[in-house]
Design a protein around this motif. Structure first.
Motif, PDB file in Angstrom:
ATOM      1  N   ARG A 139     -58.585  16.021 -33.114  1.00 23.77           N
ATOM      2  CA  ARG A 139     -59.268  15.149 -33.034  1.00 23.77           C
ATOM      3  C   ARG A 139     -60.739  15.180 -32.875  1.00 23.77           C
ATOM      4  NH1 ARG A 139     -55.598  10.436 -33.941  1.00 23.77           N
ATOM      5  NH2 ARG A 139     -53.129  11.788 -33.863  1.00 23.77           N
ATOM      6  N   PRO A 146     -55.978  11.875 -40.425  1.00 23.84           N
ATOM      7  CA  PRO A 146     -54.987  11.170 -39.249  1.00 23.84           C
ATOM      8  C   PRO A 146     -53.401  11.945 -39.877  1.00 23.84           C
ATOM      9  CG  PRO A 146     -56.623   9.509 -39.893  1.00 23.84           C
ATOM     10  CD  PRO A 146     -56.868  10.221 -40.801  1.00 23.84           C
ATOM     11  N   SER A 168     -49.918  16.082 -31.761  1.00 30.04           N
ATOM     12  CA  SER A 168     -50.657  14.691 -32.082  1.00 30.04           C
ATOM     13  C   SER A 168     -50.508  13.514 -31.879  1.00 30.04           C
ATOM     14  CB  SER A 168     -52.326  15.322 -32.804  1.00 30.04           C
ATOM     15  OG  SER A 168     -53.016  14.586 -32.484  1.00 30.04           O
ATOM     16  N   ILE A 169     -51.357  12.410 -30.866  1.00 27.96           N
ATOM     17  CA  ILE A 169     -50.762  11.350 -30.846  1.00 27.96           C
ATOM     18  C   ILE A 169     -52.014  10.553 -30.364  1.00 27.96           C
ATOM     19  CG2 ILE A 169     -50.152  11.643 -29.079  1.00 27.96           C
ATOM     20  CD1 ILE A 169     -49.417   8.850 -31.815  1.00 27.96           C
ATOM     21  N   SER A 170     -52.828   9.443 -30.444  1.00 31.12           N
ATOM     22  CA  SER A 170     -53.983   8.420 -30.498  1.00 31.12           C
ATOM     23  C   SER A 170     -53.469   6.866 -29.345  1.00 31.12           C
ATOM     24  CB  SER A 170     -55.270   7.770 -30.923  1.00 31.12           C
ATOM     25  OG  SER A 170     -54.580   7.892 -32.202  1.00 31.12           O
ATOM     26  N   SER A 172     -54.139   4.481 -30.595  1.00 31.62           N
ATOM     27  CA  SER A 172     -54.793   3.243 -31.920  1.00 31.62           C
ATOM     28  C   SER A 172     -53.205   3.809 -33.127  1.00 31.62           C
ATOM     29  CB  SER A 172     -55.731   3.136 -32.383  1.00 31.62           C
ATOM     30  OG  SER A 172     -56.190   4.790 -33.233  1.00 31.62           O
ATOM     31  N   GLU A 173     -52.962   4.589 -32.825  1.00 28.03           N
ATOM     32  CA  GLU A 173     -51.487   5.168 -34.112  1.00 28.03           C
ATOM     33  C   GLU A 173     -50.614   5.057 -33.360  1.00 28.03           C
ATOM     34  OE1 GLU A 173     -53.845   8.822 -35.453  1.00 28.03           O
ATOM     35  OE2 GLU A 173     -52.136   9.405 -34.446  1.00 28.03           O
ATOM     36  N   PRO A 186     -58.373   1.514 -35.737  1.00 19.96           N
ATOM     37  CA  PRO A 186     -58.841   2.104 -33.836  1.00 19.96           C
ATOM     38  C   PRO A 186     -59.722   1.941 -33.335  1.00 19.96           C
ATOM     39  CG  PRO A 186     -59.568   3.545 -35.212  1.00 19.96           C
ATOM     40  CD  PRO A 186     -58.406   3.184 -36.629  1.00 19.96           C
ATOM     41  N   ASP A 190     -61.547   4.961 -28.650  1.00 23.60           N
ATOM     42  CA  ASP A 190     -59.630   5.175 -28.601  1.00 23.60           C
ATOM     43  C   ASP A 190     -59.637   6.620 -28.031  1.00 23.60           C
ATOM     44  OD1 ASP A 190     -57.277   5.029 -29.171  1.00 23.60           O
ATOM     45  OD2 ASP A 190     -57.826   6.444 -31.745  1.00 23.60           O
ATOM     46  N   TRP A 192     -57.311   9.827 -26.601  1.00 23.52           N
ATOM     47  CA  TRP A 192     -55.764  10.925 -27.577  1.00 23.52           C
ATOM     48  C   TRP A 192     -54.899  11.695 -26.750  1.00 23.52           C
ATOM     49  CZ3 TRP A 192     -57.791  15.714 -28.016  1.00 23.52           C
ATOM     50  CH2 TRP A 192     -59.427  15.778 -27.888  1.00 23.52           C
ATOM     51  N   GLU A 194     -53.792  15.890 -27.653  1.00 23.06           N
ATOM     52  CA  GLU A 194     -53.586  16.644 -28.295  1.00 23.06           C
ATOM     53  C   GLU A 194     -53.117  18.100 -27.855  1.00 23.06           C
ATOM     54  OE1 GLU A 194     -55.876  19.240 -32.061  1.00 23.06           O
ATOM     55  OE2 GLU A 194     -55.873  17.279 -31.964  1.00 23.06           O
ATOM     56  N   SER A 221     -60.795  11.029 -25.327  1.00 21.86           N
ATOM     57  CA  SER A 221     -61.186   9.593 -25.379  1.00 21.86           C
ATOM     58  C   SER A 221     -62.576   9.857 -26.642  1.00 21.86           C
ATOM     59  CB  SER A 221     -61.891   8.754 -24.435  1.00 21.86           C
ATOM     60  OG  SER A 221     -63.546   9.401 -23.773  1.00 21.86           O
TER      61      SER A 221
END
Length: 443
Positions: A139, A146, A168-170, A172-173, A186, A190, A192, A194, A221
């Motif tokens: 990230r 992505p 892994s994720i954010s 926005s996703e 995003p 953003d 996130w 991980e 971030s």
């Protein structure tokens, strides 16, 4: 005769009654409590290299001294409460003298680690630092794809076979997957997460099998200062643990926090940099002694390029990574107070990579990949500096990886990778294999 002199004489006369070794020390043979103005002596027969953790508690000031073979007492500590480490310089009977020195009371609690136990612990600490330097979270890369996270790259010993899982994720996703706001961009800010978890096998010096695990979580971030500059901050929490024939599991954990940046200098040229500081806590059910606790710092930087040549993607890279632990406790050996000695692990990698994606149909693809290069492994940054002596320069080692990915565009894919790293000097080569399933959220 002074009090210290009388206690030394008592030590000489009582040597025949000394408790034996680490087992007796861990059973409380050296633990002692005295009231104000009083003193006491405890003895143990220790082997060379056996290490004691001496935890001195007092409301005022106290004196802790040690003798060897009934000889003169040497002061290890005089003052307020402290945690000390004592390494037996030779196999002998040692007497530990505690004087409350006018304090209301003083208590000495002692734990011991054998040489074999310390070797197992040090191996775990070195493996943990190697895992930390082997890979940063995807990230923090401005050019990260992505839907296609890179497989985990673990640096391990030749007797180990890593098995790992990444996630892994954010924000926005997650919002896009839940169709919140109907927006996939995003924006400039953003947040996130991980994480990765791996298990591996170990073999000790006596060819006894064991197993271990390493996990790390990143919370970060990011802020897009422009289309080619990404700044951010992240905090990480890591844990490593191993089981062995020496009894209870040993474990080590820690945290770090700091800034990172990723800058695109031109088409296909990217620099990723990161710095972090924190604390490492090492414990084996309260027995682990070596480097516990420790201040920790990490530095990492990678310059990457990417070019298309005849349908193939050529991606050379140069990376420097270094993590260092500095103990917070004193190390002592027969009256000598040692300063905290940093322990570091680092690598300088040069790893060109080539890959190409072949379409099997409108949705499915296959992508072979090959990487081969060299690296220098070192324990001190000064050894790779311009002014370092030639005898201190680390030996060049070699690394090669080959793999293939099969999947659907912007969707699920499976990656299989195998690799080898040459060992330094007489060390064995490191062989590894990995199979990874990537499943983007919302697909």
């Amino acid at each position: 005769m002074t009090t210290l002199g009388m206690q030394a004489a008592a030590a000489g006369s009582a040597s025949a009654n000394a408790s034996a070794g680490c087992d007796a020390a861990n059973g409380g043979a050296l633990n002692v409590s005295v009231s104000g103005g009083a003193s006491a002596l405890r003895e143990a027969a220790l082997s060379e290299g056996e290490t004691l953790s001496l935890d001195l508690s007092t409301r005022g000031t106290a004196r802790l001294a040690v003798s060897s073979g009934g000889g003169a007492l040497r002061t290890l500590h005089a003052g307020r409460a402290s945690t000390l480490m004592f390494v037996a310089p030779a196999s002998a009977t040692y007497g530990f003298y505690l004087d409350a020195n006018g304090a209301a009371d003083a208590t000495l609690a002692v734990t011991c680690a054998s040489v074999a136990k310390l070797n197992v612990e040090r191996s775990l600490l070195e493996r943990r630092k190697s895992f930390l330097t082997s890979k940063d979270p995807d990230r923090i890369r401005i050019d990260r794809a992505p839907a296609e996270p890179k497989p985990l790259d673990s640096a391990v010993q030749s007797s180990e076979a890593p098995r790992d899982v990444t996630a892994s994720i954010s924000m926005s996703e997650l919002a896009a997957a839940m169709k919140l706001g109907g927006k996939k961009d995003p924006g400039i800010l953003d947040f996130w997460f991980e994480g990765r978890y791996l298990t591996y096998d170990t073999v000790d010096a006596n060819a006894k099998p064991g197993d271990g695990n390493f996990s790390v979580m990143y919370f970060g971030s990011k802020y897009m200062l422009g289309p080619d500059i990404m700044l951010g901050a992240l905090a990480q929490f890591d844990q490593a643990g191993e089981s062995s024939r020496y009894g209870d599991q040993i474990s080590a954990n820690g945290w770090m926090a700091g800034p990172y940046m990723s800058v695109r200098f031109g088409p296909g040229v990217v620099f990723d940099g990161r710095a972090a500081w924190g604390v490492a806590e090492n414990a084996a059910r309260g027995v682990m002694l070596d480097m516990a606790p420790a201040d920790r710092k990490l530095l990492r930087g990678t310059l990457r390029g990417s070019r298309q040549v005849g349908g193939w993607t050529v991606a050379p890279s140069v990376g420097l990574s270094y993590v260092q632990d500095t103990p917070m406790v004193d190390g002592l050996a027969m009256g000598e107070t040692a300063t905290a000695t940093p322990s570091g692990t680092g690598r300088l990698d040069v790893l060109p990579e080539v890959k190409r994606r072949f379409s099997l149909d409108s949705e499915t693809y296959i992508e072979p990949r090959l990487a081969a290069g060299g690296f220098l492994a070192f324990d001190d940054l000064s050894k790779i500096g311009p002014g370092s002596m030639s005898s201190q320069v680390p030996e060049m080692q070699w690394k090669a990886e080959a793999g293939v990915a099969v999947g659907m565009k912007d969707s699920v894919n499976v990656q299989a990778t195998g690799g080898v790293e040459t060992g330094a000097q007489s060390a064995a080569d490191t062989w590894s294999g990995r199979l990874q399933l990537n499943m983007p959220l919302g697909k």
